[in-house]
Design an enzyme around this catalytic site. Structure first.
Site, mmCIF file in Angstrom:
data_model
loop_
_atom_site.group_PDB
_atom_site.id
_atom_site.type_symbol
_atom_site.label_atom_id
_atom_site.label_comp_id
_atom_site.label_asym_id
_atom_site.label_seq_id
_atom_site.Cartn_x
_atom_site.Cartn_y
_atom_site.Cartn_z
ATOM 1 N N LYS A 22 -4.401 56.827 20.516
ATOM 2 C CA LYS A 22 -4.694 55.571 19.807
ATOM 3 C C LYS A 22 -4.330 55.703 18.327
ATOM 4 O O LYS A 22 -3.697 54.809 17.755
ATOM 5 C CB LYS A 22 -6.189 55.249 19.944
ATOM 6 C CG LYS A 22 -6.701 54.252 18.918
ATOM 7 C CD LYS A 22 -8.203 54.053 18.983
ATOM 8 C CE LYS A 22 -9.053 55.011 18.208
ATOM 9 N NZ LYS A 22 -9.234 54.745 16.764
ATOM 10 N N ASN A 23 -4.726 56.807 17.711
ATOM 11 C CA ASN A 23 -4.532 56.925 16.265
ATOM 12 C C ASN A 23 -3.086 57.227 15.872
ATOM 13 O O ASN A 23 -2.766 57.321 14.684
ATOM 14 C CB ASN A 23 -5.494 57.970 15.676
ATOM 15 C CG ASN A 23 -6.916 57.443 15.662
ATOM 16 O OD1 ASN A 23 -7.144 56.255 15.903
ATOM 17 N ND2 ASN A 23 -7.871 58.328 15.396
ATOM 18 N N ARG A 122 -16.123 54.486 3.922
ATOM 19 C CA ARG A 122 -14.713 54.315 4.258
ATOM 20 C C ARG A 122 -13.951 53.323 3.366
ATOM 21 O O ARG A 122 -13.418 52.318 3.847
ATOM 22 C CB ARG A 122 -14.553 53.942 5.734
ATOM 23 C CG ARG A 122 -15.277 54.914 6.634
ATOM 24 C CD ARG A 122 -14.957 54.705 8.070
ATOM 25 N NE ARG A 122 -13.607 55.135 8.419
ATOM 26 C CZ ARG A 122 -13.074 54.930 9.611
ATOM 27 N NH1 ARG A 122 -13.727 54.292 10.528
ATOM 28 N NH2 ARG A 122 -11.855 55.358 9.854
ATOM 29 N N ASP A 307 -13.646 63.690 14.656
ATOM 30 C CA ASP A 307 -13.679 62.812 15.834
ATOM 31 C C ASP A 307 -14.164 63.538 17.099
ATOM 32 O O ASP A 307 -14.290 62.913 18.155
ATOM 33 C CB ASP A 307 -12.291 62.212 16.098
ATOM 34 C CG ASP A 307 -11.930 61.147 15.068
ATOM 35 O OD1 ASP A 307 -12.825 60.696 14.330
ATOM 36 O OD2 ASP A 307 -10.744 60.773 15.001
ATOM 37 N N ARG A 399 -12.894 50.653 22.589
ATOM 38 C CA ARG A 399 -11.956 50.575 21.465
ATOM 39 C C ARG A 399 -10.931 51.705 21.522
ATOM 40 O O ARG A 399 -9.806 51.547 21.032
ATOM 41 C CB ARG A 399 -12.703 50.686 20.130
ATOM 42 C CG ARG A 399 -13.445 49.429 19.745
ATOM 43 C CD ARG A 399 -13.964 49.570 18.334
ATOM 44 N NE ARG A 399 -12.959 50.190 17.497
ATOM 45 C CZ ARG A 399 -13.198 51.017 16.492
ATOM 46 N NH1 ARG A 399 -14.413 51.324 16.156
ATOM 47 N NH2 ARG A 399 -12.213 51.538 15.800
HETATM 48 N N1 EPU Z 1 -11.479 57.942 1.849
HETATM 49 C C1 EPU Z 1 -11.693 57.441 0.592
HETATM 50 N N2 EPU Z 1 -10.805 56.512 0.101
HETATM 51 C C2 EPU Z 1 -9.741 56.075 0.830
HETATM 52 C C3 EPU Z 1 -9.516 56.598 2.112
HETATM 53 C C4 EPU Z 1 -10.411 57.532 2.598
HETATM 54 O O1 EPU Z 1 -12.645 57.806 -0.081
HETATM 55 O O2 EPU Z 1 -8.991 55.249 0.337
HETATM 56 C C5 EPU Z 1 -12.412 58.931 2.396
HETATM 57 C C6 EPU Z 1 -13.121 58.417 3.644
HETATM 58 O O3 EPU Z 1 -14.248 57.619 3.310
HETATM 59 C C7 EPU Z 1 -13.472 59.692 4.349
HETATM 60 C C8 EPU Z 1 -12.303 60.622 4.009
HETATM 61 O O4 EPU Z 1 -11.684 60.041 2.854
HETATM 62 O O5 EPU Z 1 -14.667 60.211 3.810
HETATM 63 C C9 EPU Z 1 -11.252 60.769 5.087
HETATM 64 O O6 EPU Z 1 -10.923 59.500 5.610
HETATM 65 P P1 EPU Z 1 -9.491 59.159 6.193
HETATM 66 O O7 EPU Z 1 -8.827 58.186 5.301
HETATM 67 O O8 EPU Z 1 -8.751 60.401 6.529
HETATM 68 O O9 EPU Z 1 -9.885 58.391 7.538
HETATM 69 P P2 EPU Z 1 -9.072 57.212 8.168
HETATM 70 O O10 EPU Z 1 -7.647 57.392 7.899
HETATM 71 O O11 EPU Z 1 -9.706 55.921 7.814
HETATM 72 C C10 EPU Z 1 -8.563 58.347 10.463
HETATM 73 C C11 EPU Z 1 -8.857 58.069 11.902
HETATM 74 C C12 EPU Z 1 -10.338 58.274 12.155
HETATM 75 C C13 EPU Z 1 -10.671 59.718 11.812
HETATM 76 C C14 EPU Z 1 -10.292 60.020 10.360
HETATM 77 C C15 EPU Z 1 -10.497 61.454 9.951
HETATM 78 C C16 EPU Z 1 -7.183 56.429 12.455
HETATM 79 C C17 EPU Z 1 -6.859 55.031 12.815
HETATM 80 N N3 EPU Z 1 -8.464 56.699 12.203
HETATM 81 O O12 EPU Z 1 -9.352 57.424 9.706
HETATM 82 O O13 EPU Z 1 -10.535 58.064 13.533
HETATM 83 O O14 EPU Z 1 -12.049 59.947 11.975
HETATM 84 O O15 EPU Z 1 -8.894 59.691 10.146
HETATM 85 O O16 EPU Z 1 -9.778 62.301 10.776
HETATM 86 O O17 EPU Z 1 -6.312 57.276 12.431
HETATM 87 C C18 EPU Z 1 -11.739 57.433 15.458
HETATM 88 O O18 EPU Z 1 -10.666 57.455 16.090
HETATM 89 O O19 EPU Z 1 -12.868 57.342 16.013
HETATM 90 C C19 EPU Z 1 -11.708 57.519 14.004
HETATM 91 C C20 EPU Z 1 -12.726 57.121 13.235
#
Ligand code: EPU
Length: 421
Positions: A22-23, A122, A307, A399
């Site tokens: 999915k991701n 997030r 995850d 989801r």
């Molecule tokens: N963060 C910030 N600012 C930003 C972006 C992120 O402070 O602009 C923080 C987040 O709050 C978090 C950390 O940085 O504390 C890491 O977040 P990241 O941006 O890596 O997460 P994401 O890209 O929103 C993806 C996956 C998540 C997975 C995380 C971490 C996708 C669509 N989602 O989220 O997947 O947990 O990376 O590996 O790729 C899931 O599939 O259940 C899921 C939540």
């Protein structure tokens, strides 16, 4: 609202095939907005988030053809509406993945700001800062992020303050069409980032270094159509590994990339499970008769995936001793702990740590799923609990897991979907 009714006590046996990630599929679909030519994607999982992304792409004016068998053809010949509305973003935060492609392709993007989320704040500040550094003018008002770059984006050095997966992906897509070179420092090294870079390179992008923390992107004037197969879902594979470990079963997990779940297999082996590579793309896992507690700290790839933390916690409720589970990526990702406690687990939360004392006999109870991975952890706990567990709000699991109840049932689990009255 659908629920799962699970009767525990059956060790899982047989084979479970892993679906596409999915991701990885979500950013790949967003990347289709970067070209006016059709892009064909294979191994797209049939999960709710993908349907949400399909609707989002359609909303921008892209055409989507379902080719069957998990293949989609996305044709963004023209983008009539470069926008991700609140109604979509509130149900799927990954919608922010269209920000980079839309502004790079059309010079403007309007994406709703995501609100809070069950697993933490997030924010998307890192995406926004990076786009500003690439020359976009970003305005945040009325709950929307509006980015403009009518003259196009310009390559630069982006230094992320912390590692962000979708932030790295957003910048990769934007930088692919920027003028000159972009260097992304502290880039996420997740396999999904590598998969996206491969797709973009097939589309004509010039990206080097994906999979390391420094990625170089030489911008090109235009991208073309391509065909790409999404990688296996490592989180789904890890969930089934955990299911075999917790039930003391014997499972063959096929269609996966064993290297992508190394951090989990190392922990499960230490805990007493036997795991071996069983041919290309397959892992065989046999649960140990007695599991031992093993501490874990979540980290970015190649560390232990956040995850998989919830699923691992369920496994540790059945292990001898105390395991300390430390969550470093999200600030509020222990919602499953209280539900596991209601099933009989002994878990104490101390800030970012969960102390799990085991083994404890779990008993089936009504529980509520709070997010995607928390739901998976409750399913695992239910598979070893005595009696029946009724899991509410399984729309969370829908989801991101393709036909999970069918896959588990085929391996012997007594699980069925019921409609609530
Ligand atoms: N963060 C910030 N600012 C930003 C972006 C992120 O402070 O602009 C923080 C987040 O709050 C978090 C950390 O940085 O504390 C890491 O977040 P990241 O941006 O890596 O997460 P994401 O890209 O929103 C993806 C996956 C998540 C997975 C995380 C971490 C996708 C669509 N989602 O989220 O997947 O947990 O990376 O590996 O790729 C899931 O599939 O259940 C899921 C939540």
């Amino acid at each position: 609202m659908d629920k799962f009714l699970i009767e525990g006590g059956v060790p899982l046996e047989g084979e479970i095939a892993v679906s596409g990630a999915k991701n990885s599929a979500l950013p790949a679909m967003a990347a289709c907005l970067l070209t006016s030519e059709p892009v064909t994607l294979h191994r797209i999982p049939d999960v709710r988030d993908i349907m949400t992304m399909r609707n989002l792409l359609k909303h921008t004016g892209a055409g989507i053809e379902d080719l069957g068998g998990g293949s989609l053809r996305v044709h963004a010949a023209g983008i009539t509406n470069p926008e991700a509305p609140y109604e979509v973003v509130k149900t799927m935060r990954a919608s922010s993945l269209v920000l980079g492609p839309l502004v790079a392709r059309t010079g403007t993007a309007r994406v709703s700001m995501p609100g809070g989320c069950a697993i933490g704040a997030r924010p998307v500040n890192l995406h926004v800062n990076a786009l500003e550094q690439l020359g976009a003018v970003v305005d945040q008002s009325h709950g929307y992020i509006e980015a403009r770059a009518e003259e196009g984006l310009r390559g630069t050095h982006i230094h992320f303050d912390r590692i962000t997966v979708t932030g790295t992906e957003d910048v990769l897509m934007a930088a692919a069409l920027a003028e000159g070179e972009t260097v992304i420092h502290l880039a996420a090294r997740e396999p999904e980032v590598v998969d996206l870079a491969e797709l973009l390179n097939k589309m004509g992008a010039r990206i080097v270094g994906a999979g390391t923390s420094t990625i170089h992107v030489h911008g090109v004037k235009r991208l073309r159509g391509a065909e790409h197969t999404i990688i296996a879902d490592r989180i789904e594979a890890g969930t089934f590994l955990s299911a075999a470990a917790i039930t003391g079963g014997d499972l063959l997990i096929s269609g996966c990339v064993p290297d992508h779940v190394d951090a989990l297999t190392a922990k499960l082996r230490q805990a007493g499970a036997s795991i071996s590579v069983a041919g290309p793309g397959a892992l065989r896992v046999k649960g140990g008769r007695r599991l031992r507690s093993v501490d874990v700290t979540t980290e970015e790839f190649p560390g232990f995936a956040t995850d998989l933390q919830a699923q691992y916690m369920a496994v540790m409720t059945q292990a001898e001793g105390i395991s300390i589970i430390t969550e470093t990526i999200f600030e509020n990702r222990f919602m499953h702990a209280q539900e596991l406690v209601r099933m009989g687990a002994n878990i104490r939360l101390e800030g970012r740590q969960a102390l799990v004392a085991g083994p404890r006999k779990l008993s089936g109870s009504p529980v509520i799923a709070s997010d995607l991975r928390a739901s998976a952890s409750l399913v695992l706990a239910a598979l070893v609990a005595s009696g029946e567990t009724l899991i509410d709000r399984v729309y969370h699991i829908d989801r991101g897991y393709e036909k999970i109840e069918e896959k588990l049932a085929a391996a012997g689990a007594r699980i069925r979907r019921v409609q609530s009255k």
